[in-house]
Design an enzyme around this catalytic site. Structure first.
Site, PDB file in Angstrom:
ATOM      1  N   SER A 161       0.808  -1.226   0.000  1.00 26.53           N
ATOM      2  CA  SER A 161       0.000   0.000   0.000  1.00 26.53           C
ATOM      3  C   SER A 161       0.837   1.270   0.000  1.00 26.53           C
ATOM      4  CB  SER A 161      -0.950  -0.031   1.191  1.00 26.53           C
ATOM      5  OG  SER A 161      -1.732  -1.186   1.081  1.00 26.53           O
ATOM      6  N   ARG A 176       7.637   6.543  -4.021  1.00 26.42           N
ATOM      7  CA  ARG A 176       8.199   7.098  -2.791  1.00 26.42           C
ATOM      8  C   ARG A 176       7.496   6.455  -1.616  1.00 26.42           C
ATOM      9  NH1 ARG A 176       4.431  10.192  -4.506  1.00 26.42           N
ATOM     10  NH2 ARG A 176       5.711  10.778  -6.268  1.00 26.42           N
ATOM     11  N   ASP A 214      -3.966  -1.290  -1.539  1.00 25.65           N
ATOM     12  CA  ASP A 214      -5.118  -1.610  -0.672  1.00 25.65           C
ATOM     13  C   ASP A 214      -6.433  -1.037  -1.218  1.00 25.65           C
ATOM     14  OD1 ASP A 214      -4.226   0.957  -0.057  1.00 25.65           O
ATOM     15  OD2 ASP A 214      -4.169   0.669   2.113  1.00 25.65           O
TER      16      ASP A 214
END
Ligand code: GLC
Length: 490
Positions: A161, A176, A214
């Site tokens: 996620s 990132r 997710d």
């Protein structure tokens, strides 16, 4: 135990009567900076719509709008046994999901593993080793075999996620770290080989089918049981959403020459909304959170509303008021514990907002227990109001995300599947969000809610398994768009 007094009434207007002027002024100032009127919400949402479009364009914008290569919804006929690994916030979870012959039915077993906080800022190898250890433990515990080699290889859907650039569904370059993670050497890398190397070292009978977010898992799992589900959202440690686009409406994938009406799930990664600081009403506390985070300038929206930050915003305000020479707030008390960054989490605010007593006894107790601070009644009144303001701002701003997707896609009515600790546990979050949606989308008084944010199905368990199943099915059908290692999937 002293008597707790009468139960608190919902309206607390009279409760400020004993609050001295210096604290009343502070409360008024806090109300000013943390409140969001309807017009502001509409302005934020309209800017959001433009930024979603920009993210889909070739030039791109600060919202990544990542194509996920999940090409459509399950039809309920998916079957088989799958593993699902969920790495996203506070815990790591491994599940085995059996999608049954009966349409839409499944069995699931799962184990949760605490993710040691050092891992969030440690070394890459330690992370992958830890993950592989958890999967190994899970398999050994649930499949009592002498030798793991005896087991058939099980496909796994890996819910990672974080923002990842995916040229394929079984591939993903970490753009990132978000949510306070800061593990060296992973940004810019494809995480799939790193994960697979750790599995191979232990000779685990597991093959990766899909790397998913997710939000995408939530969308797919929720749509599996409710066909009016159009958006999957997470309001938890982080915040984000996914929805289905048509390939033809995603200019940045034009070169793939996919049928324009083919659906593709987009992971918005809209925690990054307004990184440019154009429209969000950031307070000085939001600026401090951002400056002191591992990635300043990133995830501007998320840092104002997600569970990871709510307690920290609250803490920063309290310390600021204490340090204000013109105010009498926690005077003469040792507030050294309160000075520790990230010492309070969102559950601390939840407990304050849940305090049912007129005298705010429970709030007083937790300040004493957790922070060693004895708070007086007027101070408790300020504390309670501040928690309400921060919680309400989070819920109202959160509503702008799904509202913007609905506006962009001209969706007038749908269900939005939501998951995450803030959505599930924070008091009044759902009701406050629903009020904000009504204001933004402009439903008539008395008209029922047209867009409903409802509890999602288990996205990173069942959703991940379904996406693994859909991917394998596509390989069998020869629909290989966005699948790198079709041979391994077969
Ligand atoms: C952060 C992550 C995103 C995830 C969200 C909710 O915003 O970048 O990938 O969906 O948190 O967990």
């Amino acid at each position: 135990m002293p008597p707790l007094g009468p139960r608190r009434q919902p309206s607390r207007r009279g409760s400020m009567a004993d609050v001295p002027d210096d604290l009343l002024d502070q409360i008024k100032e806090l109300e000013k900076i943390f409140s969001l009127e309807k017009d502001k919400l509409i302005q934020v949402t309209d800017h959001f719509v433009k930024e979603l479009d920009k993210g889909l364009s070739v030039e791109g914008g600060s919202i990544p709008m990542n194509p996920t290569w999940v090409m459509g919804f399950p039809d309920g006929n998916e079957t088989g046994t799958f593993l699902a690994l969920d790495m996203g916030g506070t815990n790591l979870r491994v599940c085995e999901v059996i999608l049954l012959e009966e349409k839409g039915e499944y069995d699931i077993i799962q184990s949760k593993y605490r993710m040691p906080s050092e891992l969030r800022t440690g070394e890459s190898d330690e992370l992958w080793e830890y993950i592989a250890d958890c999967i190994q433990q899970f398999i050994e515990y649930h499949h009592e075999v002498e030798n793991l080699a005896e087991l058939d290889t099980i496909p796994i859907g890996f819910t990672f996620s974080f923002p990842a650039t995916q040229e394929y569904i079984d591939h993903g370059v970490l753009q990132r770290w978000t949510k306070g993670f800061d593990i060296k050497g992973v940004e810019g890398q494809d995480v799939v080989p790193l994960f697979e190397a750790a599995l191979a070292k232990r000779k685990l009978p597991v093959k990766l089918s899909a790397l998913i977010n997710d939000t995408t898992g939530t969308l797919i799992a929720s749509a599996y049981t409710d066909s009016s589900m159009k958006i999957g959202c997470i309001f938890g440690t982080g915040c984000n959403a996914a929805y289905m686009e048509n390939c033809g409406s995603v200019p940045k994938i034009t070169d793939y020459n996919l049928p324009p009406d083919m659906p593709i799930a987009i992971n918005c990664e809209y925690g990054a909304f307004d990184n440019e600081n154009v429209v969000l009403p950031r307070t000085k506390y939001d600026v401090i959170i951002d400056n002191d985070s591992p990635r300043p300038g990133q995830q501007a929206f998320e840092k104002m509303i997600a569970g990871l930050y709510l307690g920290e915003i609250f803490r920063l305000v309290l310390v600021d008021i204490h340090d204000n020479k013109n105010c009498n707030f926690f005077s003469g008390q040792d507030i050294s514990k309160l000075r520790d960054a990230y010492t309070l989490d969102a559950s601390f605010l939840s407990d304050i907002e849940n305090d049912p007593f007129e005298n705010l006894q429970e709030t007083g107790d937790i300040f004493k227990q957790e922070l060693g601070i004895t708070a007086q009644k007027p101070e408790l009144e300020l504390i309670r109001r501040l928690a309400e303001l921060i919680g309400t701002r989070a819920a109202r701003l959160s509503a702008c995300g799904p509202a913007a997707i609905c506006k962009k896609k001209n969706i007038t009515t749908c269900h939005v599947g939501a998951d995450g600790s803030v959505f599930n546990k924070y008091p009044h979050f759902k009701a406050r969000g629903a009020v904000a949606l009504r204001e933004i989308l402009g439903w008539e008084k008395g008209q029922k809610d047209m867009v409903n944010i409802v509890s999602a199905e288990d996205g990173s368990g069942v959703g991940a398994a379904l996406i693994a199943a859909l991917t394998i099915k596509r390989v069998k059908e020869g629909n290989l768009a966005g699948i790198k290692n079709a041979e391994r999937q077969a």
